[in-house]
Design an enzyme around this catalytic site. Sequence first.
Site, PDB file in Angstrom:
ATOM      1  N   LYS A 186     -23.938 -50.257  -3.770  1.00 11.06           N
ATOM      2  CA  LYS A 186     -23.427 -49.101  -2.982  1.00 11.06           C
ATOM      3  C   LYS A 186     -24.251 -47.936  -3.013  1.00 11.06           C
ATOM      4  O   LYS A 186     -24.565 -47.153  -1.905  1.00 11.06           O
ATOM      5  CB  LYS A 186     -21.901 -48.910  -3.112  1.00 11.06           C
ATOM      6  CG  LYS A 186     -20.807 -50.043  -2.981  1.00 11.06           C
ATOM      7  CD  LYS A 186     -19.477 -49.665  -3.522  1.00 11.06           C
ATOM      8  CE  LYS A 186     -18.832 -50.910  -3.158  1.00 11.06           C
ATOM      9  NZ  LYS A 186     -17.268 -50.775  -3.662  1.00 11.06           N
ATOM     10  N   GLN A 230     -13.871 -47.095  -7.612  1.00 12.99           N
ATOM     11  CA  GLN A 230     -14.357 -48.452  -7.712  1.00 12.99           C
ATOM     12  C   GLN A 230     -13.215 -49.099  -8.486  1.00 12.99           C
ATOM     13  O   GLN A 230     -12.576 -48.586  -9.376  1.00 12.99           O
ATOM     14  CB  GLN A 230     -15.392 -48.647  -8.552  1.00 12.99           C
ATOM     15  CG  GLN A 230     -16.004 -49.957  -8.539  1.00 12.99           C
ATOM     16  CD  GLN A 230     -16.354 -50.773  -7.156  1.00 12.99           C
ATOM     17  OE1 GLN A 230     -16.756 -50.347  -6.404  1.00 12.99           O
ATOM     18  NE2 GLN A 230     -15.841 -52.199  -7.138  1.00 12.99           N
ATOM     19  N   ASP A 259     -12.888 -45.974   1.735  1.00 12.40           N
ATOM     20  CA  ASP A 259     -12.394 -47.152   1.584  1.00 12.40           C
ATOM     21  C   ASP A 259     -11.360 -47.476   2.641  1.00 12.40           C
ATOM     22  O   ASP A 259     -10.908 -48.784   2.671  1.00 12.40           O
ATOM     23  CB  ASP A 259     -12.116 -47.790   0.213  1.00 12.40           C
ATOM     24  CG  ASP A 259     -13.211 -48.232  -0.735  1.00 12.40           C
ATOM     25  OD1 ASP A 259     -14.063 -48.790  -0.140  1.00 12.40           O
ATOM     26  OD2 ASP A 259     -12.723 -47.959  -1.903  1.00 12.40           O
TER      27      ASP A 259
END
Length: 296
Positions: free
Chosen positions: A56, A100, A123
């Site tokens: 990422k 994460q 997200d």
Amino acid sequence: VSSASRIIDGAAYAATVRAAVRAGVGALERERGFVPTLAVVIVGDDPASHVYVRNKTKAASDAGIRSIEYKLPAETPEAELLGLLRDLNERDDVHGILVQLPLPKHISSDRMIYAIDPDKDVDGFHPWNAGLLALGKPKLVPCTPKGCVLLAKTVHESLRGLEAVIIGRSTIVGRPAAQLLLLEDCTTTIVHSQTRDIEAVCRRADLLVVAAGKAELVKENWIKPGATVIDVGINRVVKDNGAIRIVGDVDFESASRVAGAITPVPGGVGPMTVALLLENTLHCARTKAGDPAKVR
Ligand code: NAD
């Protein structure tokens, strides 16, 4: 007798999304003096999570997005992580925040997700964003399910009226995928571990999205001939010779004899997830810059 499926090239599509994001980032920088910035927080040393974070941040930097990494030890107290998230929420030079998952057991991932400013929630997991999606007014949308929809649209000009079946009801993939497909006017069904005669339901699908987390669960007899199959699964399986292979939730070899089009693993949904994370980050930065122009 059927011909082989069309293979949907997620990596190629993701490359075009990333190029568009790079162009958007350049424009924002030139016109507004803004460098979109993504804060990535990882706690503990789960090797797969570190690989995801590396992918990422590398993709972000390739697109001109600045990323700031916070690598915290596994024993970091929950309160400390909450404090970091509050700081990042308040910083004007941070536009997107990603924590994460999974987090160590002593930290509640719900509490962490709820603590992220919904406007920086790249997200799309915050209840505010999940709620907007459920109301049919999406803002920041989870990357993986959005990738599934975009890949399906490379096969079908419109998804209107299609029978869509989604295997899996997780809040990060299955549920938001169902919400997005409803917004595309699909007739949408979710099946899961408690569904009776799951194969029969799946065989009705013109579009089958598979997010069960079970290696090669879906065989050819689950698939209607000609259907489009989107495989979200990422499973590490150890072969007889000890080698590790990545496989999806679909038995690709048998499924590709029946499906009209199918995503491979790797190279299908995975690259789209990363590309759309960048797109969400650009969207957050644009919103912050007062530029309502939407990326898509
Ligand atoms: P999860 O474990 O949270 O949810 C799995 C869902 O599948 C559950 O709702 C469960 O009811 C259902 N399920 C489990 N076994 C089943 C069975 N035998 N039959 C029918 N339904 C069953 O998983 P998740 O987070 O939604 O992820 C699903 C898969 O997608 C995993 O393999 C994960 O690694 C992968 N994934 C990939 C990406 C990507 O970027 N490509 C992103 C997220 C997750």
